[in-house]
Design a protein around this motif. Structure first.
Motif, PDB file in Angstrom:
ATOM      1  N   ASP A  37       0.875  -1.099   0.309  1.00 15.15           N
ATOM      2  CA  ASP A  37       0.254  -0.091   0.057  1.00 15.15           C
ATOM      3  C   ASP A  37       0.593   1.449  -0.084  1.00 15.15           C
ATOM      4  O   ASP A  37       1.634   1.554   1.577  1.00 15.15           O
ATOM      5  CB  ASP A  37      -0.827   0.353   1.525  1.00 15.15           C
ATOM      6  N   ALA A  38       0.896   2.164  -1.210  1.00 15.39           N
ATOM      7  CA  ALA A  38       1.410   3.131  -1.309  1.00 15.39           C
ATOM      8  C   ALA A  38       0.228   4.611  -1.525  1.00 15.39           C
ATOM      9  O   ALA A  38       0.677   5.144  -1.960  1.00 15.39           O
ATOM     10  CB  ALA A  38       2.258   3.532  -2.165  1.00 15.39           C
ATOM     11  N   CYS A  39      -1.067   3.831  -0.808  1.00 16.47           N
ATOM     12  CA  CYS A  39      -2.017   4.638  -1.335  1.00 16.47           C
ATOM     13  C   CYS A  39      -2.397   5.990  -0.581  1.00 16.47           C
ATOM     14  O   CYS A  39      -1.942   6.359   0.840  1.00 16.47           O
ATOM     15  CB  CYS A  39      -3.847   4.117  -0.968  1.00 16.47           C
ATOM     16  N   ASP A  40      -3.293   7.506  -0.853  1.00 22.43           N
ATOM     17  CA  ASP A  40      -3.112   8.581  -0.883  1.00 22.43           C
ATOM     18  C   ASP A  40      -4.801   8.746  -0.239  1.00 22.43           C
ATOM     19  O   ASP A  40      -4.324  10.148   0.975  1.00 22.43           O
ATOM     20  CB  ASP A  40      -2.251   9.720  -1.705  1.00 22.43           C
ATOM     21  N   ASN A  41      -5.241   7.717  -0.265  1.00 24.25           N
ATOM     22  CA  ASN A  41      -7.253   7.722   0.440  1.00 24.25           C
ATOM     23  C   ASN A  41      -7.363   6.709   1.446  1.00 24.25           C
ATOM     24  O   ASN A  41      -6.894   5.592   0.708  1.00 24.25           O
ATOM     25  CB  ASN A  41      -7.336   8.663  -0.963  1.00 24.25           C
ATOM     26  N   LEU A  82     -10.374 -11.255  -0.170  1.00 29.62           N
ATOM     27  CA  LEU A  82     -11.192 -11.662  -1.400  1.00 29.62           C
ATOM     28  C   LEU A  82     -10.193 -12.499  -2.298  1.00 29.62           C
ATOM     29  O   LEU A  82     -10.548 -13.533  -2.370  1.00 29.62           O
ATOM     30  CB  LEU A  82     -12.129 -10.992  -1.687  1.00 29.62           C
ATOM     31  N   GLN A  83      -9.363 -12.478  -2.497  1.00 30.98           N
ATOM     32  CA  GLN A  83      -8.320 -13.098  -3.343  1.00 30.98           C
ATOM     33  C   GLN A  83      -6.719 -13.525  -2.761  1.00 30.98           C
ATOM     34  O   GLN A  83      -6.250 -14.597  -2.722  1.00 30.98           O
ATOM     35  CB  GLN A  83      -7.568 -12.176  -4.187  1.00 30.98           C
ATOM     36  N   ASN A  84      -7.286 -13.828  -0.951  1.00 27.88           N
ATOM     37  CA  ASN A  84      -6.151 -14.914  -0.319  1.00 27.88           C
ATOM     38  C   ASN A  84      -5.041 -14.365  -0.796  1.00 27.88           C
ATOM     39  O   ASN A  84      -4.151 -14.865  -0.787  1.00 27.88           O
ATOM     40  CB  ASN A  84      -6.229 -15.941  -0.161  1.00 27.88           C
ATOM     41  N   LYS A  85      -4.655 -12.480  -0.861  1.00 26.79           N
ATOM     42  CA  LYS A  85      -2.989 -12.011  -0.927  1.00 26.79           C
ATOM     43  C   LYS A  85      -2.771 -11.236   0.502  1.00 26.79           C
ATOM     44  O   LYS A  85      -3.750 -10.528   0.927  1.00 26.79           O
ATOM     45  CB  LYS A  85      -3.590 -10.953  -1.973  1.00 26.79           C
ATOM     46  N   THR A  86      -1.665 -10.876   0.659  1.00 26.68           N
ATOM     47  CA  THR A  86      -0.885 -10.246   1.499  1.00 26.68           C
ATOM     48  C   THR A  86      -0.648  -8.938   0.789  1.00 26.68           C
ATOM     49  O   THR A  86      -0.928  -8.165   0.056  1.00 26.68           O
ATOM     50  CB  THR A  86       0.390 -10.819   2.260  1.00 26.68           C
ATOM     51  N   TYR A  87      -1.682  -7.980   2.456  1.00 32.61           N
ATOM     52  CA  TYR A  87      -1.314  -6.833   2.316  1.00 32.61           C
ATOM     53  C   TYR A  87      -0.562  -6.444   3.435  1.00 32.61           C
ATOM     54  O   TYR A  87      -0.879  -6.293   4.745  1.00 32.61           O
ATOM     55  CB  TYR A  87      -2.431  -6.302   2.329  1.00 32.61           C
ATOM     56  N   VAL A  88       0.292  -5.591   2.906  1.00 31.94           N
ATOM     57  CA  VAL A  88       1.184  -4.670   3.663  1.00 31.94           C
ATOM     58  C   VAL A  88       0.899  -3.173   3.568  1.00 31.94           C
ATOM     59  O   VAL A  88       1.163  -2.733   2.658  1.00 31.94           O
ATOM     60  CB  VAL A  88       3.243  -4.747   3.359  1.00 31.94           C
ATOM     61  N   HIS A  89       0.574  -2.500   4.343  1.00 32.01           N
ATOM     62  CA  HIS A  89      -0.202  -1.602   4.412  1.00 32.01           C
ATOM     63  C   HIS A  89       0.707  -0.370   5.607  1.00 32.01           C
ATOM     64  O   HIS A  89       1.602  -1.335   6.532  1.00 32.01           O
ATOM     65  CB  HIS A  89      -1.461  -1.753   5.614  1.00 32.01           C
ATOM     66  N   GLY A  90       0.748   0.599   5.035  1.00 37.06           N
ATOM     67  CA  GLY A  90       1.541   2.287   5.411  1.00 37.06           C
ATOM     68  C   GLY A  90       0.880   3.169   4.843  1.00 37.06           C
ATOM     69  O   GLY A  90      -0.054   3.479   4.233  1.00 37.06           O
ATOM     70  N   SER A  91       0.855   3.745   5.915  1.00 38.43           N
ATOM     71  CA  SER A  91       0.499   5.022   5.863  1.00 38.43           C
ATOM     72  C   SER A  91       1.077   6.343   6.890  1.00 38.43           C
ATOM     73  O   SER A  91       1.742   6.456   7.805  1.00 38.43           O
ATOM     74  CB  SER A  91      -0.719   5.870   6.053  1.00 38.43           C
ATOM     75  N   VAL A  92       1.272   7.404   6.345  1.00 38.78           N
ATOM     76  CA  VAL A  92       1.608   9.048   7.205  1.00 38.78           C
ATOM     77  C   VAL A  92       1.024   9.649   7.156  1.00 38.78           C
ATOM     78  O   VAL A  92      -0.553  10.099   6.382  1.00 38.78           O
ATOM     79  CB  VAL A  92       3.174   8.996   6.393  1.00 38.78           C
ATOM     80  N   GLY A 149       3.474   8.138  11.429  1.00 37.54           N
ATOM     81  CA  GLY A 149       3.524   7.068  10.499  1.00 37.54           C
ATOM     82  C   GLY A 149       2.936   5.238  11.034  1.00 37.54           C
ATOM     83  O   GLY A 149       2.912   5.468  12.642  1.00 37.54           O
ATOM     84  N   GLN A 150       2.500   4.384  10.775  1.00 36.89           N
ATOM     85  CA  GLN A 150       2.159   3.348  11.023  1.00 36.89           C
ATOM     86  C   GLN A 150       2.276   2.326   9.427  1.00 36.89           C
ATOM     87  O   GLN A 150       1.279   2.504   8.505  1.00 36.89           O
ATOM     88  CB  GLN A 150       0.775   3.669  11.578  1.00 36.89           C
TER      89      GLN A 150
END
Length: 166
Positions: free
Chosen positions: A25-29, A42-52, A57-58
């Motif tokens: 995740d490099a999303c801005d919203n 839903l697709q059984n994928k690993t999701y690495v999240h980050g936000s600032v 940051g987290q």
């Protein structure tokens, strides 16, 4: 590694992710974060999240269907009218780099099967105090996407939480 340029939408997210096992995740919203989370579950994928945000940051790793997922941590998106955006309030320029490096480490660990994942833990970084803090995240059995009786079983364009923030 494939960088996805352009807008991720409810119409294209499932196709964009189908050939990969990890989404970073490099999303801005917020709507895009929820969309990425739901598609990954839903697709059984690993999701690495980050936000600032400003000087904070987290990051965490949401490891597939067994949860927890982003919706377990934040069940509903904030109201777009009151949700702060980095563009509006500013942020310390190095924050995306700090959080991005942690996301990169999490991604490599997941791909190589090394170390202990941040799954189930949210890593918080306070740049002003130069301090890290960890919070435990539990799977919510009532979660709309990864819970025991999920409501979200496919990505629908009409889902309110996926409308772009204007």
């Amino acid at each position: 590694i494939v960088k996805i340029g352009g807008r991720i939408t409810s119409e294209n997210v499932m196709g964009l992710l189908e050939d990969y096992e990890i989404a970073v995740d490099a999303c801005d919203n917020f709507p895009t974060r929820y969309l990425m989370n739901d598609a990954c579950v839903l697709q059984n994928k690993t999701y690495v999240h980050g936000s600032v945000f400003q000087f904070e940051g987290q990051t965490t790793t949401f490891a597939r269907r067994d949860g927890p997922c982003y919706r377990c941590l934040f069940p509903t998106p904030p109201d777009p009218e009151i949700a702060p955006r980095g563009n509006d309030l500013g942020l310390l320029g190095v924050m995306p780099g700090v959080i991005g490096m942690i996301e990169a480490v999490e991604t490599l660990k997941a791909l190589l099967g090394l170390g202990v994942s941040l799954s189930g833990r949210l890593l918080l970084f306070d740049a002003l105090k130069l301090r890290f803090k960890e919070l435990n995240i539990r799977r919510d059995p009532e979660c709309r996407v990864c819970g025991d009786n999920p409501e979200i079983v496919l990505i629908k364009p009409e889902e309110l939480s996926y409308q772009p923030i204007i």
